[in-house]
Design a protein around this motif. Sequence first.
Motif, mmCIF file in Angstrom:
data_model
loop_
_atom_site.group_PDB
_atom_site.id
_atom_site.type_symbol
_atom_site.label_atom_id
_atom_site.label_comp_id
_atom_site.label_asym_id
_atom_site.label_seq_id
_atom_site.Cartn_x
_atom_site.Cartn_y
_atom_site.Cartn_z
ATOM 1 N N ALA A 100 0.824 -1.215 0.000
ATOM 2 C CA ALA A 100 0.000 0.000 0.000
ATOM 3 C C ALA A 100 0.857 1.263 0.000
ATOM 4 C CB ALA A 100 -0.922 -0.008 1.209
ATOM 5 N N THR A 101 1.992 1.225 0.682
ATOM 6 C CA THR A 101 2.871 2.398 0.710
ATOM 7 C C THR A 101 3.277 2.764 -0.720
ATOM 8 O OG1 THR A 101 3.760 1.525 2.774
ATOM 9 C CG2 THR A 101 4.954 3.354 1.794
ATOM 10 N N ILE A 104 0.301 4.287 -2.601
ATOM 11 C CA ILE A 104 0.065 5.685 -2.231
ATOM 12 C C ILE A 104 1.100 6.574 -2.930
ATOM 13 C CG2 ILE A 104 0.135 7.333 -0.305
ATOM 14 C CD1 ILE A 104 -0.744 4.723 1.417
ATOM 15 N N TYR A 125 -0.746 9.457 8.768
ATOM 16 C CA TYR A 125 0.194 8.339 8.620
ATOM 17 C C TYR A 125 1.486 8.876 8.001
ATOM 18 C CZ TYR A 125 2.169 3.833 7.426
ATOM 19 O OH TYR A 125 3.013 2.757 7.329
ATOM 20 N N TYR A 128 2.563 9.846 4.035
ATOM 21 C CA TYR A 128 1.817 10.707 3.105
ATOM 22 C C TYR A 128 2.560 11.997 2.731
ATOM 23 C CZ TYR A 128 -2.209 7.826 4.719
ATOM 24 O OH TYR A 128 -3.052 6.814 5.052
ATOM 25 N N ASN A 170 -7.938 8.082 5.026
ATOM 26 C CA ASN A 170 -7.503 6.818 5.624
ATOM 27 C C ASN A 170 -8.529 6.375 6.664
ATOM 28 O OD1 ASN A 170 -4.992 5.932 8.083
ATOM 29 N ND2 ASN A 170 -5.952 4.609 6.597
ATOM 30 N N ASN A 174 -5.057 4.995 10.932
ATOM 31 C CA ASN A 174 -3.813 4.858 11.671
ATOM 32 C C ASN A 174 -3.214 6.259 11.754
ATOM 33 O OD1 ASN A 174 -1.351 4.121 12.711
ATOM 34 N ND2 ASN A 174 -0.654 3.026 10.908
ATOM 35 N N ASP A 202 -6.718 5.285 1.428
ATOM 36 C CA ASP A 202 -5.913 4.242 2.065
ATOM 37 C C ASP A 202 -6.833 3.433 2.981
ATOM 38 O OD1 ASP A 202 -4.275 2.765 3.735
ATOM 39 O OD2 ASP A 202 -2.864 4.396 4.135
ATOM 40 N N VAL A 204 -6.241 0.152 4.042
ATOM 41 C CA VAL A 204 -5.531 -1.097 4.353
ATOM 42 C C VAL A 204 -6.162 -1.860 5.527
ATOM 43 C CG1 VAL A 204 -3.326 -0.270 3.414
ATOM 44 C CG2 VAL A 204 -3.760 -0.072 5.864
ATOM 45 N N TYR A 205 -6.880 -1.157 6.386
ATOM 46 C CA TYR A 205 -7.522 -1.851 7.521
ATOM 47 C C TYR A 205 -9.005 -2.109 7.258
ATOM 48 C CZ TYR A 205 -3.192 -0.451 9.797
ATOM 49 O OH TYR A 205 -1.860 -0.267 10.098
ATOM 50 N N SER A 233 -4.133 -3.642 1.281
ATOM 51 C CA SER A 233 -2.859 -4.347 1.469
ATOM 52 C C SER A 233 -3.094 -5.789 1.902
ATOM 53 C CB SER A 233 -2.053 -3.619 2.551
ATOM 54 O OG SER A 233 -0.936 -4.386 2.942
ATOM 55 N N LYS A 236 -1.860 -6.608 5.730
ATOM 56 C CA LYS A 236 -2.707 -6.458 6.919
ATOM 57 C C LYS A 236 -3.760 -7.544 6.973
ATOM 58 C CE LYS A 236 -0.677 -2.681 7.301
ATOM 59 N NZ LYS A 236 0.228 -2.281 8.313
ATOM 60 N N LYS A 244 4.810 -7.488 1.515
ATOM 61 C CA LYS A 244 4.671 -6.248 0.753
ATOM 62 C C LYS A 244 3.887 -6.431 -0.547
ATOM 63 C CE LYS A 244 5.868 -2.826 1.656
ATOM 64 N NZ LYS A 244 5.239 -1.769 2.520
HETATM 65 N N1 PMP Z 1 -1.242 2.793 5.254
HETATM 66 C C1 PMP Z 1 -1.440 2.651 6.566
HETATM 67 C C2 PMP Z 1 -2.428 3.525 7.245
HETATM 68 C C3 PMP Z 1 -0.710 1.704 7.279
HETATM 69 O O1 PMP Z 1 -0.888 1.577 8.588
HETATM 70 C C4 PMP Z 1 0.215 0.910 6.586
HETATM 71 C C5 PMP Z 1 1.045 -0.114 7.256
HETATM 72 N N2 PMP Z 1 1.326 -0.254 8.331
HETATM 73 C C6 PMP Z 1 0.374 1.081 5.236
HETATM 74 C C7 PMP Z 1 -0.364 2.039 4.595
HETATM 75 C C8 PMP Z 1 1.373 0.299 4.468
HETATM 76 O O2 PMP Z 1 0.965 -0.937 3.983
HETATM 77 P P1 PMP Z 1 1.988 -1.848 3.199
HETATM 78 O O3 PMP Z 1 2.787 -2.566 4.193
HETATM 79 O O4 PMP Z 1 1.136 -2.735 2.346
HETATM 80 O O5 PMP Z 1 2.840 -0.940 2.364
#
Ligand code: PMP
Length: 385
Positions: A100-101, A104, A125, A128, A170, A174, A202, A204-205, A233, A236, A244
């Motif tokens: 996801a990173t 983004i 987070y 960003y 998001n 997070n 985002d 991911v959760y 992602s 998660k 990854k």
């Molecule tokens: N976005 C948020 C809000 C996250 O908490 C995280 C991971 N901890 C990510 C993105 C990143 O996900 P990934 O490991 O798939 O890059």
Amino acid sequence: MPTYPGRIPSKLPHVGTTIFTVMSRLAAEHKAINLSQGFPDFECAAELRALVTKYFNAGVNQYPPMAGIPALREAVAEKIETLYGARYDVEDEITIVPGATYAIYTAVATLIRPGDEVILFEPAYDSYAPAVEVHGGKPVYVQMRYPDYSIDWPAVETAITPKTRAIILNTPNNPTATVLSAEDLRMLEGILKKTNIVVISDEVYEHIVFDGHQHQSVTRFPGLAERSFFISSFGKTYSVTGWKMGYVAAPRELMAEFRKVHQFNAFVTNGPLQYVFAEYMKNKDAYLQLAAFYQQKRDFFLDGVKASRFKPLPSRGTFFQNLSYEAISDEKDTDLALRLTREHGIAAIPVSVFYRKPPAHRVLRFCFAKSEETLAKGAEILSRL
Ligand code: PMP
Ligand code: GLN
């Protein structure tokens, strides 16, 4: 190595090592219970590992298609449609990515030119703002209201200027562990209606939402889906943060541009693991039961700290629990986080690091994606403070 004779002007002059790396390293050094960085300390499903063995021996070890293998894109499209009612085209609107990173970052690279503004919610987070700044963009911050971290939608409207190119959303969030409501997303939908602003969402959760609430994905709202990069992602969802891998869904016009950047960056995403997920995604329980699994961990941890002097803020999603320590100390959260790790053997994340100007809130973020044994030990230490 001889020293580099020139000077490279830093593109990120204010950025150091991420707090996650710093705290996990310190926790290891002091053999502390590590509730800082967000990752499970338990093993992923045995079936998933068996599929890895199967597919690494199945002759699929060369480059997969740039957008991802069709079977996995199909599984992703079907899942999004079943959960959120939006149908993305498998060929043109879904891309498998290395996390996801990365998604983004690539979405930002796709959209942002020097001088463009990107609206972020603070606390944000940590990836960003740097992603925006590397591309010459300007983060524009809207504060979530402490202590419930709700969003002030009129403030979002005020933050929009002719230069606003994107907004990064998001939910579940997070580090705040809040979730947006359908009403929140409708507000955003209304605000963006007459603009060309793109949403980088985002999510991911997405499968970790508690107490019977429903995850509100941008893909549920046509006026948002038409202008959004939806990002999730596998790390998660399947407790494999080290693999990854993730995926992006977006309307074809956006996705076509995203892929232009992706093909010259990662180009493709790990091939054999795509086959693994394409098969494992048939097991819908793996993600449908994730919320209940983590809710139990949240409640176990909360029960463990209920006699302590820490005060829990609501955790409505993610695998984080924020605890206020107002009754315990006047220290800055960054100082307390270091002291707890060094002197008491427990590591957490100071929430102020997710702000440009640290507010005076006294809150630490604890990750409960841990075994009950770890959580019990952590809670016991916290109860003694
Ligand atoms: N976005 C948020 C809000 C996250 O908490 C995280 C991971 N901890 C990510 C993105 C990143 O996900 P990934 O490991 O798939 O890059
Ligand atoms: N997202 C994880 C967290 O919030 C950590 C990911 C990372 O280390 N970059 O703890």
